[in-house]
Design a protein around this motif. Structure first.
Motif, short mmCIF file in Angstrom:
data_model
loop_
_atom_site.label_atom_id
_atom_site.label_comp_id
_atom_site.label_asym_id
_atom_site.label_seq_id
_atom_site.Cartn_x
_atom_site.Cartn_y
_atom_site.Cartn_z
N THR A 13 0.82 -1.14 0.01
CA THR A 13 -0.09 -0.13 0.00
C THR A 13 0.76 1.17 0.19
N ASP A 14 0.29 2.40 -0.23
CA ASP A 14 1.03 3.74 0.21
C ASP A 14 0.69 3.86 1.66
N ALA A 177 6.27 5.45 0.34
CA ALA A 177 7.01 5.71 1.81
C ALA A 177 6.16 6.70 2.38
N GLN A 178 6.16 6.72 3.75
CA GLN A 178 5.52 7.85 4.48
C GLN A 178 6.10 9.20 4.73
N LEU A 179 7.29 8.84 5.09
CA LEU A 179 8.40 10.05 5.21
C LEU A 179 9.39 10.06 4.07
N PRO A 199 10.71 5.71 13.85
CA PRO A 199 10.03 5.19 12.94
C PRO A 199 8.74 5.91 12.85
N PRO A 200 8.25 6.44 11.72
CA PRO A 200 6.90 6.93 11.83
C PRO A 200 5.75 5.75 12.06
N ILE A 201 4.51 6.50 12.66
CA ILE A 201 3.48 5.38 13.06
C ILE A 201 2.64 5.78 11.70
N GLY A 202 2.18 4.37 11.42
CA GLY A 202 1.37 4.32 10.29
C GLY A 202 0.54 3.14 10.02
N ALA A 300 8.81 4.18 6.48
CA ALA A 300 7.51 3.47 6.56
C ALA A 300 7.56 2.35 7.50
N ASN A 301 6.72 2.23 8.48
CA ASN A 301 6.99 1.00 9.39
C ASN A 301 5.48 0.65 9.83
N PRO A 302 4.75 0.25 8.99
CA PRO A 302 3.71 -0.35 9.39
C PRO A 302 3.63 -1.74 9.89
N MET A 303 3.17 -1.74 11.18
CA MET A 303 3.49 -2.86 12.18
C MET A 303 3.01 -4.25 11.58
#
Length: 349
Positions: A13-14, A177-179, A199-202, A300-303
């Protein structure tokens, strides 16, 4: 290994700070359709399906069963699930294909961290008797590791800032990427870690398809062959570990064959800048190796999906011809407690 197995497709995903308007199924379905569509496969063509997620993030038991709506579980499918990052679901799928019971596998994982405080949720994986009752959050534990590295002379705050800057600069070429780009280091969150070291939360999801033997070549012009994969864990108690080193990552890399020949690319699951310092040393990565060209977990760090994404990004580099031999790493738990390493190779050009 008795069969050659390869990653033949990867989609993600984005990654966004929040996806309040989407359920897990709605977030996941475009990824599943995308990864299947890239190979021309349909759900009925998949021999085995395995997923990775966490009920703690979803806030309900057996939450992964809802995600099967996105896969399509009728007619009945051969399916399994791990309460872990999707990298470990990939490991299970790999072993399934090795047995010869299936020739193709779909692996996916997802996580929505935005609804709650992920820093507090992650305390639930700590020792339930001696550590978890103290509620040390994930950033505080990472800060302990970072300070240990600084005290040992392994790094300093400017060097950690350089890791963050390089990662997010590389992420400018990553549309998911988120950031990305110039991201300020910010104030100390927990010393010595600043906001930019974390990491960013996302929210996000990812999926890959595995195939065995000639089936892989039918589905992909340049498959990313899994030449070795292994995972190891450290002691559960933080007090008996040397936080400046990662013996489990080193052993997993050795068993996966990472040290037999140099790699040209490494996708490291290092959510904190200090963890890249530890992993570079443990995995013997020098400056000739491109580390996290995708931006890594700092972008980007989607758990539950970030580790699978590291493997997918390494494979995608091979698919595009940008890499010939890549190392992919995934981690779970505090301070690099559990580590999985995969070595991927493309066919000679």
């Amino acid at each position: 290994m008795t069969r050659d197995i390869a990653l033949v497709a990867f989609a993600q995903t984005d990654h966004r700070r929040t996806t309040d308007e989407l359920s897990e199924v709605e977030m996941l379905m475009p990824v599943l359709h995308g990864v299947l569509g890239s190979t021309g496969l349909k759900t009925a063509d998949i021999g085995f399906t395995c997923s990775g997620s966490s009920d703690y993030l979803a806030g309900r038991a057996f939450s992964f069963t809802l995600a099967l709506d996105g896969v399509g579980a009728w007619p009945p499918i051969s399916e399994s699930h791990v309460e872990m990052d999707g990298a470990w679901a990939l490991y299970e799928a790999w072993t399934k294909l090795l047995t010869g019971d299936a020739d193709t596998a779909l692996v996916y994982s997802y996580g929505k961290s935005s609804p709650g405080s992920v820093r507090d949720v992650l305390t639930r994986q700590l020792d339930p008797y001696y550590v978890a009752p103290l509620w040390p959050d994930s950033v505080a534990l990472a800060a302990l590791q970072a300070q240990a590295l600084i005290d040992a002379g392994e790094t300093d705050e400017p060097a950690l800032a350089a890791v963050a800057a390089r990662s997010r600069a590389d992420a400018t070429a990553n549309p998911h990427a988120q950031l990305k780009g110039s991201v300020p280091q910010g104030d100390h969150l927990v010393r010595p870690l600043r906001t930019g070291d974390c990491p960013p939360i996302g929210d996000g999801a990812a999926a890959v398809i595995l195939a065995a033997g000639e089936r892989a070549r039918d589905l992909c012009e340049r498959p990313a062959w899994i030449r070795g994969i292994d995972h190891r864990t450290e002691a559960h108690s933080l007090g008996v570990r040397d936080l400046t080193d990662s013996p489990s990552a080193r052993l997993a890399a050795e068993r996966a064959g990472a040290f037999e020949r140099p790699v040209d690319t490494a996708e490291l699951h290092a959510p904190f800048t200090s963890q890249e310092v530890v992993l570079r040393k443990a995995l013997r990565l020098d400056d000739t190796v491109r580390v996290n060209p995708s931006g890594g977990a700092l972008a980007a760090n989607p758990m539950m999906a970030a580790g699978l994404i590291r493997i997918g990004e390494a494979a995608a580099g091979i698919h595009r011809g940008e890499s010939d031999r890549a190392l992919a790493h995934a981690t779970s738990g505090p301070c690099l407690q559990q580590n999985l390493v995969a070595v991927l190779e493309g066919d000679p050009r």
